[in-house]
Design a protein around this motif. Structure first.
Motif, short mmCIF file in Angstrom:
data_model
loop_
_atom_site.label_atom_id
_atom_site.label_comp_id
_atom_site.label_asym_id
_atom_site.label_seq_id
_atom_site.Cartn_x
_atom_site.Cartn_y
_atom_site.Cartn_z
N THR A 197 0.24 -11.28 -9.04
CA THR A 197 -1.05 -11.66 -9.61
C THR A 197 -1.45 -12.99 -9.00
O THR A 197 -0.76 -14.00 -9.15
N GLU A 198 -2.58 -12.99 -8.31
CA GLU A 198 -2.97 -14.19 -7.56
C GLU A 198 -3.82 -15.13 -8.42
O GLU A 198 -4.06 -14.88 -9.60
N ASP A 199 -4.26 -16.23 -7.82
CA ASP A 199 -4.90 -17.30 -8.57
C ASP A 199 -6.18 -16.86 -9.27
O ASP A 199 -6.55 -17.40 -10.31
N ASP A 200 -6.89 -15.87 -8.71
CA ASP A 200 -8.13 -15.40 -9.32
C ASP A 200 -7.89 -14.29 -10.35
O ASP A 200 -8.84 -13.71 -10.86
N GLY A 201 -6.63 -13.99 -10.65
CA GLY A 201 -6.29 -12.99 -11.64
C GLY A 201 -6.17 -11.59 -11.11
O GLY A 201 -5.76 -10.67 -11.85
N ARG A 202 -6.49 -11.38 -9.84
CA ARG A 202 -6.36 -10.03 -9.27
C ARG A 202 -4.92 -9.78 -8.84
O ARG A 202 -4.18 -10.70 -8.52
N SER A 259 13.75 -4.29 13.52
CA SER A 259 13.43 -4.84 12.21
C SER A 259 12.10 -5.58 12.29
O SER A 259 11.67 -6.01 13.37
N LEU A 260 11.44 -5.72 11.16
CA LEU A 260 10.08 -6.23 11.12
C LEU A 260 9.97 -7.55 10.39
O LEU A 260 10.62 -7.76 9.36
N ARG A 261 9.09 -8.41 10.90
CA ARG A 261 8.64 -9.61 10.17
C ARG A 261 7.35 -9.33 9.42
O ARG A 261 6.95 -10.10 8.55
N VAL A 262 6.71 -8.24 9.76
CA VAL A 262 5.35 -7.97 9.33
C VAL A 262 5.26 -7.83 7.80
O VAL A 262 6.08 -7.15 7.18
N VAL A 263 4.23 -8.45 7.22
CA VAL A 263 3.93 -8.35 5.79
C VAL A 263 2.46 -7.95 5.64
O VAL A 263 1.59 -8.53 6.30
N GLU A 264 2.20 -6.98 4.78
CA GLU A 264 0.84 -6.54 4.52
C GLU A 264 0.55 -6.61 3.03
O GLU A 264 1.44 -6.45 2.19
N LYS A 265 -0.73 -6.81 2.73
CA LYS A 265 -1.21 -6.99 1.35
C LYS A 265 -2.21 -5.89 1.02
O LYS A 265 -3.16 -5.67 1.77
N GLN A 324 2.87 -22.18 -13.27
CA GLN A 324 2.49 -20.87 -13.81
C GLN A 324 1.89 -19.96 -12.74
O GLN A 324 1.04 -19.11 -13.02
N LYS A 325 2.37 -20.11 -11.52
CA LYS A 325 1.91 -19.28 -10.41
C LYS A 325 3.03 -18.34 -9.99
O LYS A 325 4.22 -18.71 -10.06
N GLN A 326 2.67 -17.14 -9.55
CA GLN A 326 3.66 -16.17 -9.11
C GLN A 326 3.97 -16.34 -7.63
O GLN A 326 3.06 -16.51 -6.81
N TYR A 327 5.26 -16.27 -7.31
CA TYR A 327 5.74 -16.35 -5.93
C TYR A 327 6.58 -15.12 -5.63
O TYR A 327 7.33 -14.63 -6.49
N LEU A 328 6.46 -14.64 -4.40
CA LEU A 328 7.20 -13.47 -3.93
C LEU A 328 8.43 -13.94 -3.14
O LEU A 328 8.31 -14.79 -2.26
N TYR A 329 9.59 -13.37 -3.47
CA TYR A 329 10.84 -13.73 -2.78
C TYR A 329 11.39 -12.51 -2.04
O TYR A 329 11.42 -11.40 -2.58
N ALA A 330 11.81 -12.73 -0.80
CA ALA A 330 12.55 -11.73 -0.02
C ALA A 330 14.01 -12.14 -0.01
O ALA A 330 14.35 -13.22 0.48
N LEU A 352 13.77 -16.05 1.27
CA LEU A 352 12.47 -16.62 1.62
C LEU A 352 11.52 -16.53 0.44
O LEU A 352 11.58 -15.58 -0.35
N LYS A 353 10.61 -17.50 0.35
CA LYS A 353 9.60 -17.52 -0.71
C LYS A 353 8.21 -17.52 -0.08
O LYS A 353 7.94 -18.29 0.84
N TYR A 354 7.34 -16.66 -0.62
CA TYR A 354 5.96 -16.57 -0.13
C TYR A 354 5.00 -17.18 -1.14
O TYR A 354 5.01 -16.85 -2.33
N ASN A 355 4.14 -18.08 -0.65
CA ASN A 355 3.08 -18.71 -1.44
C ASN A 355 1.75 -18.06 -1.06
O ASN A 355 1.26 -18.25 0.06
N HIS A 356 1.18 -17.28 -1.97
CA HIS A 356 -0.05 -16.55 -1.63
C HIS A 356 -1.25 -17.48 -1.51
O HIS A 356 -2.22 -17.15 -0.82
N THR A 357 -1.20 -18.64 -2.17
CA THR A 357 -2.33 -19.57 -2.09
C THR A 357 -2.48 -20.14 -0.69
O THR A 357 -3.59 -20.26 -0.15
N THR A 358 -1.35 -20.50 -0.07
CA THR A 358 -1.36 -21.08 1.27
C THR A 358 -1.04 -20.07 2.35
O THR A 358 -1.06 -20.41 3.54
#
Length: 305
Positions: free
Chosen positions: A99-104, A119-125, A157-163, A178-184
């Protein structure tokens, strides 16, 4: 033995059976026109629940093929509908919902490998509302056979994605996370696990004593210890991993789920897997307040991812 809630049995069956069929690395709930939680963490909600599958193997002659396709299941109409395929075909990947900063709410397909055995580095949203995939910042290194967890940090209170874990580049299994920050739109390394592991399970539990979320890495496989019993807990506030009580059976290729039960507490479940000799039908339940695993009713069928 204690009996699981009926819904847990249904959920585990759907998830593990689909994984074994080789067609699923992500199943999620879509609530109304948006999604909120994975089906591994079911809660009573209003609106329509849907299930998504992306990528995996497709049996073929003469060779199996790695897919980019996706499908959405509507239980009300009992129908499957094709959705936008990923731009990169992949298997041994994972998908997490944020859930991102705008609630979506968006789904992220992370890593894996493709027909070229790379193996892949690729990430898709994936945008569920508009049925669109877009590339985001790739991981810092190629990664497959990992797990993902989505943690809400208590400080912002922000969600972060971990691999978490998996196979990284030439390593057989890795400690790294690894941790992904969707805002940045950026990835960064966090503290390594204490044990290298691939084909692990990950679950995120909210502790009632401090209302913080913690991420658990359960079981898996590495070349030194082979199938693993060890379990580690990640504290995102302090960026530390701590060993907790091990599961009673060695398991790789297990499924992990989290349930909020009648007492209002969340419990972690380790389901099925492979102990190096046999596929497993057994299920264990973890109480984070008391750091105790308990065997619960086994499934009717042995299963592994």
């Amino acid at each position: 033995m204690n009996k699981k809630p009926f819904i847990f049995g249904i959920v585990c069956f759907l998830v593990i059976a689909a994984v074994i069929a080789g067609i699923i690395y992500a199943i999620f709930q879509a609530i109304k026109d948006d999604a909120k939680e994975t089906v591994l963490a079911p809660e009573p909600r209003e609106g329509l629940t849907k299930m998504y599958v992306f990528g995996g193997w497709q049996a073929g002659i003469p060779d199996d093929a790695v897919m980019s396709d996706g499908e959405r299941y509507d239980p009300v109409s009992d129908t499957w509908t094709a959705v936008k395929p990923m731009s990169t075909a992949r298997v041994s990947h994972t998908v997490g919902g944020v859930t991102e900063d705008d609630g979506r709410y968006f789904l992220y397909a992370v890593g894996g490998w493709n027909d070229g055995s790379a193996s892949l580095r690729v990430v898709e949203k994936y945008d569920l509302t508009n049925d669109i995939w877009e590339d985001v910042e790739p991981m810092l290194e190629e990664r497959k056979e990992h797990a993902v967890g989505v943690v809400t940090h208590s400080n912002d209170q922000k969600q972060y994605l971990y691999a978490v874990g998996g196979v990284v580049q030439s390593q057989y299994s890795t400690l790294s996370v690894l941790k992904y920050n969707h805002t940045t739109d950026s990835w960064g390394a966090v503290a390594n696990m204490q044990t290298a592991r691939k084909r692990l399970g990950v679950g995120v539990v909210t502790h009632s004593n401090d209302q913080k979320q913690y991420m658990y890495a359960v079981g898996g496989y590495n070349s030194s210890n082979r199938q693993l019993q060890s379990v580690e807990r990640y504290d995102p506030t302090n960026d530390t991993w701590t060993q907790v009580a091990p599961i009673s059976e060695k398991r790789e290729g297990l499924a992990v789920g989290v349930l909020t039960e009648a007492d209002g507490e969340q419990y972690l479940y380790a389901v099925g897997g492979y102990d190096g000799i046999n596929f497993l039908d057994s299920v264990e339940r973890y109480d984070p307040r008391n750091d105790v695993w308990t065997q619960v009713q086994s499934m009717a069928t042995e299963r592994r991812q």
